[in-house]
Design an enzyme around this catalytic site. Structure first.
Site, PDB file in Angstrom:
ATOM      1  N   ASP A 262       0.780  -1.242   0.000  1.00 35.23           N
ATOM      2  CA  ASP A 262       0.000   0.000   0.000  1.00 35.23           C
ATOM      3  C   ASP A 262       0.812   1.293   0.000  1.00 35.23           C
ATOM      4  O   ASP A 262       0.485   2.228   0.750  1.00 35.23           O
ATOM      5  CB  ASP A 262      -0.953   0.001   1.212  1.00 35.23           C
ATOM      6  CG  ASP A 262      -1.981  -1.107   1.163  1.00 35.23           C
ATOM      7  OD1 ASP A 262      -1.869  -1.990   0.295  1.00 35.23           O
ATOM      8  OD2 ASP A 262      -2.898  -1.108   2.007  1.00 35.23           O
TER       9      ASP A 262
ATOM     10  N   ASP B  94      -4.601  -0.652  -1.646  1.00 32.46           N
ATOM     11  CA  ASP B  94      -5.909  -0.448  -1.067  1.00 32.46           C
ATOM     12  C   ASP B  94      -6.744   0.101  -2.226  1.00 32.46           C
ATOM     13  O   ASP B  94      -6.360   1.106  -2.842  1.00 32.46           O
ATOM     14  CB  ASP B  94      -5.762   0.576   0.073  1.00 32.46           C
ATOM     15  CG  ASP B  94      -6.656   0.298   1.258  1.00 32.46           C
ATOM     16  OD1 ASP B  94      -6.989  -0.872   1.516  1.00 32.46           O
ATOM     17  OD2 ASP B  94      -7.012   1.281   1.950  1.00 32.46           O
TER      18      ASP B  94
ATOM     19  N   HIS C  85     -10.507   0.785  -2.926  1.00 31.59           N
ATOM     20  CA  HIS C  85     -11.877   0.781  -2.410  1.00 31.59           C
ATOM     21  C   HIS C  85     -12.894   1.359  -3.391  1.00 31.59           C
ATOM     22  O   HIS C  85     -12.589   2.326  -4.097  1.00 31.59           O
ATOM     23  CB  HIS C  85     -11.943   1.630  -1.136  1.00 31.59           C
ATOM     24  CG  HIS C  85     -11.125   1.132   0.006  1.00 31.59           C
ATOM     25  ND1 HIS C  85     -11.108  -0.179   0.409  1.00 31.59           N
ATOM     26  CD2 HIS C  85     -10.305   1.795   0.868  1.00 31.59           C
ATOM     27  CE1 HIS C  85     -10.314  -0.311   1.468  1.00 31.59           C
ATOM     28  NE2 HIS C  85      -9.799   0.863   1.760  1.00 31.59           N
TER      29      HIS C  85
ATOM     30  N   SER D 111     -15.461   1.207   5.202  1.00 34.71           N
ATOM     31  CA  SER D 111     -14.470   1.754   6.137  1.00 34.71           C
ATOM     32  C   SER D 111     -14.476   3.285   6.144  1.00 34.71           C
ATOM     33  O   SER D 111     -13.772   3.894   6.941  1.00 34.71           O
ATOM     34  CB  SER D 111     -13.063   1.253   5.794  1.00 34.71           C
ATOM     35  OG  SER D 111     -12.549   1.904   4.644  1.00 34.71           O
TER      36      SER D 111
ATOM     37  N   HIS E 214     -10.511   7.213   1.259  1.00 32.27           N
ATOM     38  CA  HIS E 214      -9.120   7.105   0.805  1.00 32.27           C
ATOM     39  C   HIS E 214      -9.017   5.988  -0.223  1.00 32.27           C
ATOM     40  O   HIS E 214      -9.827   5.054  -0.218  1.00 32.27           O
ATOM     41  CB  HIS E 214      -8.189   6.808   1.989  1.00 32.27           C
ATOM     42  CG  HIS E 214      -8.482   5.494   2.642  1.00 32.27           C
ATOM     43  ND1 HIS E 214      -9.492   5.338   3.569  1.00 32.27           N
ATOM     44  CD2 HIS E 214      -7.943   4.261   2.474  1.00 32.27           C
ATOM     45  CE1 HIS E 214      -9.544   4.077   3.962  1.00 32.27           C
ATOM     46  NE2 HIS E 214      -8.620   3.388   3.302  1.00 32.27           N
TER      47      HIS E 214
ATOM     48  N   LYS F 104      -6.967  -4.931  -3.043  1.00 31.26           N
ATOM     49  CA  LYS F 104      -7.700  -5.454  -1.888  1.00 31.26           C
ATOM     50  C   LYS F 104      -8.665  -4.397  -1.371  1.00 31.26           C
ATOM     51  O   LYS F 104      -8.546  -3.218  -1.721  1.00 31.26           O
ATOM     52  CB  LYS F 104      -6.720  -5.838  -0.774  1.00 31.26           C
ATOM     53  CG  LYS F 104      -5.990  -4.639  -0.212  1.00 31.26           C
ATOM     54  CD  LYS F 104      -4.961  -5.059   0.798  1.00 31.26           C
ATOM     55  CE  LYS F 104      -4.208  -3.877   1.315  1.00 31.26           C
ATOM     56  NZ  LYS F 104      -5.055  -2.885   2.005  1.00 31.26           N
TER      57      LYS F 104
ATOM     58  N   GLU G 277     -14.016  -4.823   5.076  1.00 30.34           N
ATOM     59  CA  GLU G 277     -12.695  -4.238   5.262  1.00 30.34           C
ATOM     60  C   GLU G 277     -11.671  -5.326   4.984  1.00 30.34           C
ATOM     61  O   GLU G 277     -11.927  -6.510   5.245  1.00 30.34           O
ATOM     62  CB  GLU G 277     -12.546  -3.715   6.692  1.00 30.34           C
ATOM     63  CG  GLU G 277     -11.191  -3.087   7.013  1.00 30.34           C
ATOM     64  CD  GLU G 277     -10.780  -1.923   6.093  1.00 30.34           C
ATOM     65  OE1 GLU G 277     -10.598  -2.157   4.884  1.00 30.34           O
ATOM     66  OE2 GLU G 277     -10.639  -0.806   6.605  1.00 30.34           O
TER      67      GLU G 277
ATOM     68  N   ALA H 294       0.328   0.654   6.251  1.00 33.09           N
ATOM     69  CA  ALA H 294       0.913   1.256   7.434  1.00 33.09           C
ATOM     70  C   ALA H 294       1.257   0.138   8.410  1.00 33.09           C
ATOM     71  O   ALA H 294       0.546  -0.866   8.466  1.00 33.09           O
ATOM     72  CB  ALA H 294      -0.078   2.230   8.084  1.00 33.09           C
TER      73      ALA H 294
ATOM     74  N   CYS I  72      -2.251  -2.338   7.667  1.00 33.81           N
ATOM     75  CA  CYS I  72      -2.134  -3.288   6.551  1.00 33.81           C
ATOM     76  C   CYS I  72      -0.868  -4.123   6.622  1.00 33.81           C
ATOM     77  O   CYS I  72      -0.890  -5.290   6.247  1.00 33.81           O
ATOM     78  CB  CYS I  72      -2.279  -2.553   5.228  1.00 33.81           C
ATOM     79  SG  CYS I  72      -3.993  -2.001   5.018  1.00 33.81           S
TER      80      CYS I  72
HETATM   81  C1  VGL Z   1      -4.808   1.113   5.677  1.00 35.45           C
HETATM   82  C2  VGL Z   1      -6.300   2.189   7.048  1.00 35.45           C
HETATM   83  C3  VGL Z   1      -7.310   2.003   6.124  1.00 35.45           C
HETATM   84  C4  VGL Z   1      -3.409   0.635   5.431  1.00 35.45           C
HETATM   85  C5  VGL Z   1      -5.815   0.911   4.748  1.00 35.45           C
HETATM   86  O1  VGL Z   1      -3.011   0.481   4.240  1.00 35.45           O
HETATM   87  O2  VGL Z   1      -2.668   0.423   6.428  1.00 35.45           O
HETATM   88  N1  VGL Z   1      -5.068   1.742   6.821  1.00 35.45           N
HETATM   89  N2  VGL Z   1      -7.044   1.365   4.978  1.00 35.45           N
HETATM   90 ZN    ZN Z   2      -8.418   1.343   3.366  1.00 34.07          ZN
END
Ligand code: VGL
Ligand code: ZN
Length: 196
Positions: free
Chosen positions: A17, A59, A61, A67, A78, A103, A110, A138, A142
Protein backbone atom coordinates in the site's frame (compact mmCIF):
# COMPACT_ATOMS: atom_id res chain seq x y z
CA UNK A 1 23.96 -6.33 15.58
CA UNK A 2 23.60 -7.05 11.92
CA UNK A 3 22.71 -10.48 10.66
CA UNK A 4 23.64 -11.71 7.27
CA UNK A 5 20.52 -12.42 5.25
CA UNK A 6 21.09 -13.95 1.86
CA UNK A 7 18.29 -13.53 -0.64
CA UNK A 8 17.61 -15.99 -3.40
CA UNK A 9 15.26 -18.56 -4.85
CA UNK A 10 12.10 -18.93 -2.78
CA UNK A 11 12.09 -15.30 -1.65
CA UNK A 12 9.69 -12.59 -2.79
CA UNK A 13 9.30 -8.88 -2.05
CA UNK A 14 5.87 -7.60 -1.07
CA UNK A 15 5.32 -3.83 -1.04
CA UNK A 16 2.19 -2.98 0.93
CA UNK A 17 0.00 0.00 0.00
CA UNK A 18 2.58 2.63 -0.93
CA UNK A 19 -0.12 4.88 -2.38
CA UNK A 20 -0.56 8.66 -2.58
CA UNK A 21 -3.38 8.78 -0.03
CA UNK A 22 -1.08 7.29 2.62
CA UNK A 23 1.69 9.80 1.96
CA UNK A 24 1.92 13.38 3.28
CA UNK A 25 -0.74 15.43 1.48
CA UNK A 26 -2.93 12.37 0.98
CA UNK A 27 -6.36 11.77 2.49
CA UNK A 28 -5.15 9.30 5.11
CA UNK A 29 -1.60 10.54 5.37
CA UNK A 30 0.89 8.58 7.42
CA UNK A 31 3.36 11.04 8.95
CA UNK A 32 6.72 10.39 7.33
CA UNK A 33 5.15 7.81 5.04
CA UNK A 34 7.15 9.14 2.10
CA UNK A 35 10.37 8.09 3.84
CA UNK A 36 9.70 4.45 3.00
CA UNK A 37 9.88 5.09 -0.75
CA UNK A 38 13.67 5.46 -1.22
CA UNK A 39 14.30 2.57 1.16
CA UNK A 40 11.85 0.34 -0.70
CA UNK A 41 13.59 1.34 -3.93
CA UNK A 42 16.82 -0.08 -2.50
CA UNK A 43 15.00 -3.34 -1.65
CA UNK A 44 13.50 -3.35 -5.14
CA UNK A 45 17.00 -3.03 -6.59
CA UNK A 46 18.16 -5.97 -4.48
CA UNK A 47 15.12 -7.96 -5.62
CA UNK A 48 16.04 -7.24 -9.24
CA UNK A 49 19.64 -8.43 -8.74
CA UNK A 50 18.44 -11.61 -7.02
CA UNK A 51 15.60 -12.09 -9.51
CA UNK A 52 12.95 -12.16 -6.80
CA UNK A 53 9.32 -11.78 -7.82
CA UNK A 54 7.80 -8.48 -6.67
CA UNK A 55 4.22 -8.03 -5.47
CA UNK A 56 2.63 -4.67 -4.71
CA UNK A 57 -0.68 -4.42 -2.90
CA UNK A 58 -3.09 -1.53 -3.33
CA UNK A 59 -5.91 -0.45 -1.07
CA UNK A 60 -8.53 -0.26 -3.82
CA UNK A 61 -11.88 0.78 -2.41
CA UNK A 62 -15.21 1.52 -4.06
CA UNK A 63 -16.49 5.06 -3.35
CA UNK A 64 -19.04 3.70 -0.86
CA UNK A 65 -16.64 1.48 1.08
CA UNK A 66 -17.73 0.49 4.59
CA UNK A 67 -14.47 1.75 6.14
CA UNK A 68 -15.32 5.36 5.17
CA UNK A 69 -16.89 7.69 7.74
CA UNK A 70 -20.02 8.46 5.69
CA UNK A 71 -20.73 4.72 5.85
CA UNK A 72 -20.03 4.58 9.58
CA UNK A 73 -16.43 3.46 9.20
CA UNK A 74 -13.31 4.66 10.97
CA UNK A 75 -11.46 6.38 8.14
CA UNK A 76 -11.80 9.36 5.84
CA UNK A 77 -12.40 8.37 2.24
CA UNK A 78 -9.12 7.11 0.81
CA UNK A 79 -7.71 5.02 -2.01
CA UNK A 80 -10.86 5.07 -4.10
CA UNK A 81 -10.17 2.79 -7.06
CA UNK A 82 -8.98 4.67 -10.10
CA UNK A 83 -8.30 7.99 -8.34
CA UNK A 84 -4.91 9.68 -8.01
CA UNK A 85 -4.96 9.01 -4.31
CA UNK A 86 -5.03 5.30 -5.03
CA UNK A 87 -2.04 5.44 -7.41
CA UNK A 88 1.27 4.09 -6.24
CA UNK A 89 3.66 6.78 -5.02
CA UNK A 90 5.21 8.23 -8.17
CA UNK A 91 8.73 7.77 -6.81
CA UNK A 92 8.28 4.06 -6.15
CA UNK A 93 10.31 2.18 -8.72
CA UNK A 94 8.22 -0.92 -9.22
CA UNK A 95 9.48 -3.20 -11.98
CA UNK A 96 7.37 -3.68 -15.12
CA UNK A 97 6.58 -7.23 -14.09
CA UNK A 98 5.49 -6.45 -10.52
CA UNK A 99 2.24 -8.20 -9.70
CA UNK A 100 -0.39 -5.83 -8.39
CA UNK A 101 -2.74 -7.11 -5.69
CA UNK A 102 -5.95 -5.09 -5.22
CA UNK A 103 -7.70 -5.45 -1.89
CA UNK A 104 -10.62 -3.91 -0.04
CA UNK A 105 -12.57 -3.94 -3.28
CA UNK A 106 -15.85 -5.24 -1.82
CA UNK A 107 -18.07 -2.42 -0.48
CA UNK A 108 -19.08 -4.25 2.70
CA UNK A 109 -15.78 -5.80 3.72
CA UNK A 110 -12.70 -4.24 5.26
CA UNK A 111 -9.51 -5.94 4.13
CA UNK A 112 -6.33 -4.68 5.73
CA UNK A 113 -4.37 -7.75 4.70
CA UNK A 114 -3.04 -8.20 1.17
CA UNK A 115 -4.04 -11.87 1.50
CA UNK A 116 -7.67 -11.16 2.36
CA UNK A 117 -9.98 -11.85 -0.55
CA UNK A 118 -7.05 -11.96 -3.00
CA UNK A 119 -5.06 -14.60 -4.88
CA UNK A 120 -1.78 -13.60 -3.25
CA UNK A 121 -1.21 -16.85 -1.31
CA UNK A 122 -1.82 -19.02 -4.37
CA UNK A 123 0.33 -16.73 -6.56
CA UNK A 124 3.21 -17.10 -4.08
CA UNK A 125 2.80 -20.86 -3.82
CA UNK A 126 2.59 -21.27 -7.57
CA UNK A 127 6.11 -19.87 -7.92
CA UNK A 128 7.49 -21.74 -4.87
CA UNK A 129 7.87 -18.71 -2.65
CA UNK A 130 8.51 -19.71 0.96
CA UNK A 131 9.72 -16.43 2.43
CA UNK A 132 8.29 -12.96 1.95
CA UNK A 133 10.02 -9.65 2.59
CA UNK A 134 7.33 -7.19 3.68
CA UNK A 135 7.52 -3.40 3.78
CA UNK A 136 5.18 -0.47 3.19
CA UNK A 137 2.25 1.23 4.88
CA UNK A 138 0.91 1.26 7.43
CA UNK A 139 2.77 -0.73 10.09
CA UNK A 140 -0.18 -0.88 12.49
CA UNK A 141 -2.87 -1.83 9.93
CA UNK A 142 -2.13 -3.29 6.55
CA UNK A 143 1.45 -4.37 7.23
CA UNK A 144 0.47 -6.00 10.54
CA UNK A 145 -2.50 -7.86 9.09
CA UNK A 146 -0.58 -8.88 5.98
CA UNK A 147 2.27 -10.30 8.07
CA UNK A 148 -0.18 -12.13 10.33
CA UNK A 149 -1.87 -13.76 7.32
CA UNK A 150 1.48 -14.57 5.71
CA UNK A 151 2.50 -16.48 8.83
CA UNK A 152 -0.90 -18.19 9.01
CA UNK A 153 -0.48 -19.30 5.39
CA UNK A 154 2.87 -20.84 6.29
CA UNK A 155 5.25 -18.28 4.78
CA UNK A 156 8.35 -17.10 6.57
CA UNK A 157 8.41 -13.33 6.94
CA UNK A 158 11.24 -10.83 6.91
CA UNK A 159 9.79 -7.54 8.15
CA UNK A 160 11.64 -4.62 6.55
CA UNK A 161 11.73 -2.44 9.64
CA UNK A 162 13.41 0.48 7.87
CA UNK A 163 10.71 0.46 5.17
CA UNK A 164 7.51 0.68 7.26
CA UNK A 165 5.70 3.58 8.94
CA UNK A 166 2.77 3.59 11.37
CA UNK A 167 -0.44 5.64 11.54
CA UNK A 168 -0.12 5.67 15.35
CA UNK A 169 -3.76 6.60 16.10
CA UNK A 170 -2.63 5.77 19.64
CA UNK A 171 0.98 6.52 20.55
CA UNK A 172 3.18 3.45 20.06
CA UNK A 173 0.67 1.50 17.93
CA UNK A 174 3.47 0.99 15.43
CA UNK A 175 5.91 -0.24 18.06
CA UNK A 176 3.29 -2.61 19.44
CA UNK A 177 2.50 -3.89 15.95
CA UNK A 178 6.18 -4.57 15.31
CA UNK A 179 6.49 -6.51 18.57
CA UNK A 180 3.34 -8.45 17.68
CA UNK A 181 4.74 -9.36 14.27
CA UNK A 182 7.94 -10.60 15.91
CA UNK A 183 5.90 -12.60 18.41
CA UNK A 184 4.09 -14.21 15.46
CA UNK A 185 7.45 -15.30 14.07
CA UNK A 186 8.47 -12.51 11.69
CA UNK A 187 12.14 -11.54 11.70
CA UNK A 188 12.88 -7.81 11.61
CA UNK A 189 15.67 -6.88 9.23
CA UNK A 190 17.18 -3.68 7.82
CA UNK A 191 19.11 -2.94 4.64
CA UNK A 192 22.53 -3.47 6.25
CA UNK A 193 21.47 -7.02 7.17
CA UNK A 194 21.05 -8.02 3.54
CA UNK A 195 24.10 -9.54 1.88
CA UNK A 196 24.96 -7.52 -1.26
C1 VGL B 1 -4.81 1.11 5.68
C2 VGL B 1 -6.30 2.19 7.05
C3 VGL B 1 -7.31 2.00 6.12
C4 VGL B 1 -3.41 0.63 5.43
C5 VGL B 1 -5.82 0.91 4.75
O1 VGL B 1 -3.01 0.48 4.24
O2 VGL B 1 -2.67 0.42 6.43
N1 VGL B 1 -5.07 1.74 6.82
N2 VGL B 1 -7.04 1.36 4.98
ZN1 ZN C 1 -8.42 1.34 3.37
Amino acid sequence: MTMEVKLGAGDALLVVDVQNDFLPGGRLAVAGGDAVVPVLNRYLALAAVRRLPVYASRDWHPANHCSFRPQGGAWPEHCVAGTRGADFAPGLKLPQDAIVIDKGTAPQREAYSAFEGTELASFLRSVQVGRVLVGGLATDYCVLNTVRDAVTHGFQVLLLRDAIKAVDVNADDGKRAEREMQRLGATSVELPDIAP
